[in-house]
Design a protein around this motif. Structure first.
Motif, PDB file in Angstrom:
ATOM      1  N   GLU A 232       6.922  20.838  23.045  1.00  0.00           N
ATOM      2  CA  GLU A 232       6.532  21.017  21.314  1.00  0.00           C
ATOM      3  C   GLU A 232       7.284  23.021  21.054  1.00  0.00           C
ATOM      4  O   GLU A 232       7.573  22.466  19.419  1.00  0.00           O
ATOM      5  CB  GLU A 232       5.601  21.175  21.454  1.00  0.00           C
TER       6      GLU A 232
ATOM      7  N   TYR B 153       9.909  24.137  21.768  1.00  0.00           N
ATOM      8  CA  TYR B 153      11.435  23.714  20.981  1.00  0.00           C
ATOM      9  C   TYR B 153      11.759  22.952  20.107  1.00  0.00           C
ATOM     10  O   TYR B 153      12.651  23.394  19.443  1.00  0.00           O
ATOM     11  CB  TYR B 153      11.696  23.243  22.504  1.00  0.00           C
ATOM     12  N   VAL B 154      11.255  21.721  20.184  1.00  0.00           N
ATOM     13  CA  VAL B 154      10.726  20.890  18.808  1.00  0.00           C
ATOM     14  C   VAL B 154      10.810  21.880  17.309  1.00  0.00           C
ATOM     15  O   VAL B 154      11.487  21.574  16.618  1.00  0.00           O
ATOM     16  CB  VAL B 154      10.433  19.432  19.120  1.00  0.00           C
TER      17      VAL B 154
ATOM     18  N   ILE C  51      13.800  12.308  26.748  1.00  0.00           N
ATOM     19  CA  ILE C  51      13.029  10.741  26.621  1.00  0.00           C
ATOM     20  C   ILE C  51      11.342  11.676  25.521  1.00  0.00           C
ATOM     21  O   ILE C  51      11.500  11.532  24.092  1.00  0.00           O
ATOM     22  CB  ILE C  51      12.410   9.859  27.632  1.00  0.00           C
ATOM     23  N   ALA C  52      10.797  12.355  26.261  1.00  0.00           N
ATOM     24  CA  ALA C  52      10.064  13.304  25.923  1.00  0.00           C
ATOM     25  C   ALA C  52      10.311  14.142  24.637  1.00  0.00           C
ATOM     26  O   ALA C  52       9.061  13.841  23.879  1.00  0.00           O
ATOM     27  CB  ALA C  52       9.096  13.588  27.125  1.00  0.00           C
TER      28      ALA C  52
ATOM     29  N   GLU D 236      10.458  12.207  21.393  1.00  0.00           N
ATOM     30  CA  GLU D 236       9.746  11.704  21.022  1.00  0.00           C
ATOM     31  C   GLU D 236       8.723  12.439  19.790  1.00  0.00           C
ATOM     32  O   GLU D 236       8.282  11.900  18.717  1.00  0.00           O
ATOM     33  CB  GLU D 236       7.880  10.626  22.119  1.00  0.00           C
ATOM     34  N   LEU D 237       8.794  13.794  20.695  1.00  0.00           N
ATOM     35  CA  LEU D 237       8.618  14.383  19.453  1.00  0.00           C
ATOM     36  C   LEU D 237       9.557  14.644  18.958  1.00  0.00           C
ATOM     37  O   LEU D 237       8.728  15.061  16.973  1.00  0.00           O
ATOM     38  CB  LEU D 237       8.606  15.846  20.784  1.00  0.00           C
ATOM     39  N   GLU D 238      10.955  14.413  18.508  1.00  0.00           N
ATOM     40  CA  GLU D 238      11.913  14.697  17.539  1.00  0.00           C
ATOM     41  C   GLU D 238      11.016  13.476  16.387  1.00  0.00           C
ATOM     42  O   GLU D 238      10.908  13.646  15.080  1.00  0.00           O
ATOM     43  CB  GLU D 238      13.298  14.161  17.601  1.00  0.00           C
ATOM     44  N   LYS D 239      10.684  12.266  16.783  1.00  0.00           N
ATOM     45  CA  LYS D 239      10.003  10.820  16.314  1.00  0.00           C
ATOM     46  C   LYS D 239       9.096  11.597  15.069  1.00  0.00           C
ATOM     47  O   LYS D 239       8.383  11.725  14.241  1.00  0.00           O
ATOM     48  CB  LYS D 239       9.518  10.422  17.353  1.00  0.00           C
ATOM     49  N   ASP D 240       8.066  12.233  16.189  1.00  0.00           N
ATOM     50  CA  ASP D 240       6.761  13.031  15.410  1.00  0.00           C
ATOM     51  C   ASP D 240       6.852  14.223  14.514  1.00  0.00           C
ATOM     52  O   ASP D 240       6.271  14.080  13.403  1.00  0.00           O
ATOM     53  CB  ASP D 240       5.900  13.864  16.524  1.00  0.00           C
ATOM     54  N   MET D 241       8.076  14.913  14.863  1.00  0.00           N
ATOM     55  CA  MET D 241       8.268  16.211  13.887  1.00  0.00           C
ATOM     56  C   MET D 241       8.598  15.040  12.222  1.00  0.00           C
ATOM     57  O   MET D 241       8.666  15.235  11.323  1.00  0.00           O
ATOM     58  CB  MET D 241       9.414  16.852  14.086  1.00  0.00           C
ATOM     59  N   GLU D 242       9.764  14.015  12.850  1.00  0.00           N
ATOM     60  CA  GLU D 242      10.320  13.341  11.242  1.00  0.00           C
ATOM     61  C   GLU D 242       8.459  13.003  10.695  1.00  0.00           C
ATOM     62  O   GLU D 242       9.000  12.708   9.607  1.00  0.00           O
ATOM     63  CB  GLU D 242      11.395  12.471  11.710  1.00  0.00           C
ATOM     64  N   LEU D 243       7.703  12.252  11.681  1.00  0.00           N
ATOM     65  CA  LEU D 243       6.505  11.901  10.525  1.00  0.00           C
ATOM     66  C   LEU D 243       6.058  12.470  10.326  1.00  0.00           C
ATOM     67  O   LEU D 243       5.269  12.041   9.039  1.00  0.00           O
ATOM     68  CB  LEU D 243       5.962  11.045  12.326  1.00  0.00           C
ATOM     69  N   ILE D 244       5.944  14.205  10.703  1.00  0.00           N
ATOM     70  CA  ILE D 244       4.987  15.231   9.750  1.00  0.00           C
ATOM     71  C   ILE D 244       5.944  15.236   8.713  1.00  0.00           C
ATOM     72  O   ILE D 244       5.291  14.928   7.473  1.00  0.00           O
ATOM     73  CB  ILE D 244       4.868  15.816  10.626  1.00  0.00           C
TER      74      ILE D 244
END
Lengths: 139, 165
Positions: free
Chosen positions: B12, B14-15, B39-40, B43-51
């Motif tokens: 987290e 890192y991203v 993979i993790a 997924e975190l990168e997707k979360d960041m994009e979601l925000i």
């Protein structure tokens, strides 16, 4: 999305647009190659560049560590994920994401162990993850 | 062990760009050697994009136009990498239609109107300028003194002549 991020930091549409233009205009060939390289998340890479560019601006604006600010109106509004976070999680997330602070710096500022800060940051992401109905990795 | 690393919060950090240099190095090593970490991270990168999507604003057209102009210029600059022109053929037309050659440039040694001098000369010129002013002041002073003396001498001579009479 990048304009939205910059606006969240500078809090002003016209200034955010100007930062966005400058960000792209200052990109060098090497930066473009890096941002568009295979396996690289282009948005996140651009966001990191934006965070770096905004660092000088960030130092002049109010800190997320302003407890009164958070208690009264919350540091970030309008983002459903961030609004779901507790004040402490929001403080960590805001400081890291919008103010570009490192875990070490934030831990020193809040007088808390780095592990606690990382844990709070991770909890913030867990909230985001749980609310996008995808818990494949975070459990 | 890997799950513990994933759960530590380093990914987290890192991203969000808040990880230390050492953590980044460690993470890149783990990412290269453990697909679970990769993979993790995705997924975190997707979360960041979601925000980011939550706060997304569509830039006005004028903004994009200003950005596009510069990007176009960069792309053009990147593709043009001319070689140095090495020689000419006697038949002039061949110089324009050489096959398998890209753009070429001819090195021109331009004659500049400027010259480079040592920084020390700045002080030398300043000293010369100041000394020049001092000499000028002295010259004016002595000229006036001399003129006054001449005038006095003339007056004395006149007085003497009057006394002789």
């Amino acid at each position: 999305m990048l304009l939205g991020y910059i606006k969240e930091v500078v809090k002003e549409q016209a200034m955010a647009e100007q930062y966005l233009i400058e960000l792209f205009n200052e990109l060098k060939t090497a930066d473009i190659n890096e941002v568009t390289a295979a396996g690289v998340n282009t948005f996140l890479r651009l966001q990191q560049i934006a965070r770096k560019k905004l660092s000088s601006f960030i130092t002049t604006v109010e800190h997320c560590t302003d407890q009164a600010e958070i208690a009264t109106k919350k540091a970030i509004t309008g983002n459903k994920f961030i609004e779901l976070m507790s004040s402490e999680q929001q403080l960590v997330f805001c400081s890291v994401h919008y103010h570009g602070k490192t875990i070490t710096k934030l831990a020193a500022e809040l007088n808390k162990p780095e592990d606690t800060i990382r844990l709070l940051l991770r909890e913030s992401f867990t909230i985001i993850r749980n609310n996008r109905n995808d818990t494949a990795v975070h459990q | 062990m890997i799950q513990q690393y994933i759960n530590s919060g380093i990914l987290e950090a890192y991203v969000t760009g808040s990880a230390s240099e050492q953590e980044i190095r460690e993470l890149l090593y783990m990412k290269a050697n453990h697909p679970e970490v990769n993979i993790a991270l995705q997924e975190l990168e997707k979360d960041m994009e979601l925000i980011a999507q939550q706060m997304a604003i569509t830039p006005p057209e004028r903004t994009w136009n200003r950005i596009a102009d510069t990007i176009d210029e960069l792309i053009l600059r990147q593709t043009s990498n001319p070689d140095q022109f090495t020689g000419r053929e006697d038949n002039n037309y061949k110089n324009f239609t050489k096959p398998d050659t890209g753009p070429q440039y001819i090195e021109v040694e331009a004659e500049s109107n400027h010259m480079k001098v040592h920084k020390l000369w700045k002080w030398v010129f300043a000293a010369v300028f100041v000394l020049g002013k001092i000499f000028l002041a002295f010259a004016i002073y002595f000229y006036l003194e001399n003129r006054q003396a001449q005038q006095q001498l003339k007056e004395i001579k006149t007085e003497l002549q009057q006394l002789k009479r």
